[in-house]
Design a protein around this motif. Structure first.
Motif, PDB file in Angstrom:
ATOM      1  N   ALA A 108       0.825  -1.207   0.000  1.00 15.69           N
ATOM      2  CA  ALA A 108       0.000   0.000   0.000  1.00 15.69           C
ATOM      3  C   ALA A 108       0.856   1.252   0.000  1.00 15.69           C
ATOM      4  N   SER A 109       2.073   1.149   0.526  1.00 16.14           N
ATOM      5  CA  SER A 109       2.906   2.333   0.608  1.00 16.14           C
ATOM      6  C   SER A 109       3.939   2.414  -0.514  1.00 16.14           C
ATOM      7  N   GLU A 110       3.837   1.545  -1.490  1.00 15.30           N
ATOM      8  CA  GLU A 110       4.775   1.575  -2.607  1.00 15.30           C
ATOM      9  C   GLU A 110       4.634   2.873  -3.386  1.00 15.30           C
ATOM     10  N   PRO A 111       5.744   3.357  -3.924  1.00 17.00           N
ATOM     11  CA  PRO A 111       5.680   4.581  -4.721  1.00 17.00           C
ATOM     12  C   PRO A 111       4.677   4.458  -5.865  1.00 17.00           C
ATOM     13  N   GLY A 112       4.006   5.526  -6.145  1.00 16.78           N
ATOM     14  CA  GLY A 112       3.041   5.536  -7.240  1.00 16.78           C
ATOM     15  C   GLY A 112       1.620   5.366  -6.769  1.00 16.78           C
ATOM     16  N   ASP A 113       1.424   4.714  -5.644  1.00 20.31           N
ATOM     17  CA  ASP A 113       0.067   4.570  -5.135  1.00 20.31           C
ATOM     18  C   ASP A 113      -0.302   5.843  -4.377  1.00 20.31           C
ATOM     19  N   GLY A 114       0.257   6.021  -3.214  1.00 19.28           N
ATOM     20  CA  GLY A 114       0.033   7.236  -2.451  1.00 19.28           C
ATOM     21  C   GLY A 114      -1.429   7.558  -2.220  1.00 19.28           C
ATOM     22  N   LEU A 115      -2.272   6.547  -2.208  1.00 12.91           N
ATOM     23  CA  LEU A 115      -3.699   6.772  -2.042  1.00 12.91           C
ATOM     24  C   LEU A 115      -4.100   6.593  -0.588  1.00 12.91           C
ATOM     25  N   SER A 116      -4.982   7.452  -0.131  1.00 11.71           N
ATOM     26  CA  SER A 116      -5.575   7.245   1.184  1.00 11.71           C
ATOM     27  C   SER A 116      -6.570   6.095   1.063  1.00 11.71           C
ATOM     28  N   TYR A 117      -7.016   5.607   2.206  1.00  9.96           N
ATOM     29  CA  TYR A 117      -8.020   4.555   2.196  1.00  9.96           C
ATOM     30  C   TYR A 117      -9.263   5.016   1.439  1.00  9.96           C
ATOM     31  N   GLU A 118      -9.694   6.227   1.733  1.00  8.32           N
ATOM     32  CA  GLU A 118     -10.913   6.756   1.108  1.00  8.32           C
ATOM     33  C   GLU A 118     -10.768   6.899  -0.399  1.00  8.32           C
ATOM     34  N   GLN A 119      -9.597   7.336  -0.856  1.00  8.64           N
ATOM     35  CA  GLN A 119      -9.366   7.466  -2.295  1.00  8.64           C
ATOM     36  C   GLN A 119      -9.377   6.105  -2.979  1.00  8.64           C
ATOM     37  N   ALA A 120      -8.696   5.149  -2.372  1.00 10.48           N
ATOM     38  CA  ALA A 120      -8.642   3.802  -2.949  1.00 10.48           C
ATOM     39  C   ALA A 120     -10.025   3.170  -2.974  1.00 10.48           C
ATOM     40  N   ARG A 121     -10.785   3.342  -1.905  1.00 11.78           N
ATOM     41  CA  ARG A 121     -12.129   2.761  -1.836  1.00 11.78           C
ATOM     42  C   ARG A 121     -13.038   3.386  -2.892  1.00 11.78           C
ATOM     43  N   ALA A 122     -12.956   4.704  -3.068  1.00  7.15           N
ATOM     44  CA  ALA A 122     -13.783   5.379  -4.064  1.00  7.15           C
ATOM     45  C   ALA A 122     -13.425   4.920  -5.474  1.00  7.15           C
ATOM     46  N   GLU A 123     -12.127   4.805  -5.748  1.00  8.48           N
ATOM     47  CA  GLU A 123     -11.716   4.346  -7.079  1.00  8.48           C
ATOM     48  C   GLU A 123     -12.131   2.892  -7.295  1.00  8.48           C
ATOM     49  N   LEU A 124     -12.021   2.079  -6.258  1.00  5.69           N
ATOM     50  CA  LEU A 124     -12.444   0.680  -6.355  1.00  5.69           C
ATOM     51  C   LEU A 124     -13.940   0.596  -6.671  1.00  5.69           C
ATOM     52  N   ALA A 125     -14.741   1.419  -6.015  1.00  4.50           N
ATOM     53  CA  ALA A 125     -16.183   1.431  -6.291  1.00  4.50           C
ATOM     54  C   ALA A 125     -16.445   1.813  -7.740  1.00  4.50           C
ATOM     55  N   SER A 126     -15.683   2.760  -8.263  1.00  7.83           N
ATOM     56  CA  SER A 126     -15.829   3.174  -9.656  1.00  7.83           C
ATOM     57  C   SER A 126     -15.456   2.039 -10.610  1.00  7.83           C
ATOM     58  N   VAL A 127     -14.389   1.333 -10.285  1.00  4.80           N
ATOM     59  CA  VAL A 127     -13.965   0.195 -11.108  1.00  4.80           C
ATOM     60  C   VAL A 127     -15.053  -0.874 -11.127  1.00  4.80           C
ATOM     61  N   LEU A 170      -9.165  -3.337 -15.827  1.00  2.00           N
ATOM     62  CA  LEU A 170      -9.982  -2.851 -14.713  1.00  2.00           C
ATOM     63  C   LEU A 170      -9.941  -3.847 -13.555  1.00  2.00           C
ATOM     64  N   TRP A 171     -10.039  -5.129 -13.867  1.00  2.00           N
ATOM     65  CA  TRP A 171      -9.996  -6.154 -12.833  1.00  2.00           C
ATOM     66  C   TRP A 171      -8.670  -6.090 -12.068  1.00  2.00           C
ATOM     67  N   GLU A 172      -7.570  -5.977 -12.808  1.00  2.00           N
ATOM     68  CA  GLU A 172      -6.250  -5.904 -12.175  1.00  2.00           C
ATOM     69  C   GLU A 172      -6.134  -4.666 -11.300  1.00  2.00           C
ATOM     70  N   ARG A 173      -6.646  -3.537 -11.779  1.00  2.00           N
ATOM     71  CA  ARG A 173      -6.613  -2.313 -10.977  1.00  2.00           C
ATOM     72  C   ARG A 173      -7.479  -2.486  -9.727  1.00  2.00           C
ATOM     73  N   GLY A 174      -8.612  -3.123  -9.887  1.00  2.00           N
ATOM     74  CA  GLY A 174      -9.479  -3.371  -8.745  1.00  2.00           C
ATOM     75  C   GLY A 174      -8.802  -4.239  -7.701  1.00  2.00           C
ATOM     76  N   GLU A 175      -8.084  -5.259  -8.143  1.00  2.00           N
ATOM     77  CA  GLU A 175      -7.345  -6.116  -7.213  1.00  2.00           C
ATOM     78  C   GLU A 175      -6.301  -5.307  -6.454  1.00  2.00           C
ATOM     79  N   ARG A 176      -5.599  -4.435  -7.159  1.00  2.00           N
ATOM     80  CA  ARG A 176      -4.567  -3.597  -6.525  1.00  2.00           C
ATOM     81  C   ARG A 176      -5.203  -2.653  -5.516  1.00  2.00           C
ATOM     82  N   LEU A 177      -6.321  -2.052  -5.889  1.00  2.00           N
ATOM     83  CA  LEU A 177      -7.014  -1.132  -4.982  1.00  2.00           C
ATOM     84  C   LEU A 177      -7.525  -1.868  -3.748  1.00  2.00           C
ATOM     85  N   ALA A 178      -7.998  -3.080  -3.932  1.00  2.00           N
ATOM     86  CA  ALA A 178      -8.456  -3.884  -2.790  1.00  2.00           C
ATOM     87  C   ALA A 178      -7.285  -4.176  -1.851  1.00  2.00           C
ATOM     88  N   GLU A 179      -6.107  -4.439  -2.392  1.00  2.00           N
ATOM     89  CA  GLU A 179      -4.916  -4.654  -1.565  1.00  2.00           C
ATOM     90  C   GLU A 179      -4.572  -3.399  -0.773  1.00  2.00           C
TER      91      GLU A 179
END
Length: 79
Positions: free
Chosen positions: A8-27, A44-53
Motif C-alpha cells: 500500500a505504501s509503494e511509490p506511485g500509489d500514495g492513495l488514502s483509504y478513502e481514495q482507494a475505496r472510491a476508485e475501487l467502487a468506480s472500477v 480494470l480487474w487488475e486495478r481493482g485487485e490492486r485497490l483492494a490490496e
C-alpha cells in the motif's frame, strides 16, 4: 509492517483509504455496467485487485494500531 501495508505504501500509489475505496467502487461500477473490451475489463480487474490490496493494507494497519492501544491499556492496568 504487513505485506499488504508495504504494498500500500509503494511509490506511485500514495492513495488514502478513502481514495482507494472510491476508485475501487468506480472500477466495480464500470465492470458491472459491461460494454468494455476484454482487454479493458482485464485491466480494470487488475486495478481493482490492486485497490483492494491498498484498502486491506489500510484496514490491517488500523487493526494493528487498535490492538496495540488495547494491549498497552491492559498491560498498564494490570500493574
Amino acid at each position: 509492517m504487513t505485506d499488504a501495508e508495504k504494498r500500500a505504501s509503494e511509490p506511485g500509489d500514495g492513495l488514502s483509504y478513502e481514495q482507494a475505496r472510491a476508485e475501487l467502487a468506480s472500477v466495480v461500477e464500470r465492470l458491472e455496467a459491461g460494454g468494455t473490451s476484454l482487454e479493458e475489463s482485464l485491466a480494470l480487474w487488475e486495478r481493482g485487485e490492486r485497490l483492494a490490496e491498498i484498502c486491506q493494507g489500510w484496514l490491517d494497519g488500523a487493526r494493528q494500531r487498535i490492538d496495540a492501544v488495547r494491549q498497552a491499556r491492559e498491560t498498564s492496568g494490570s500493574t
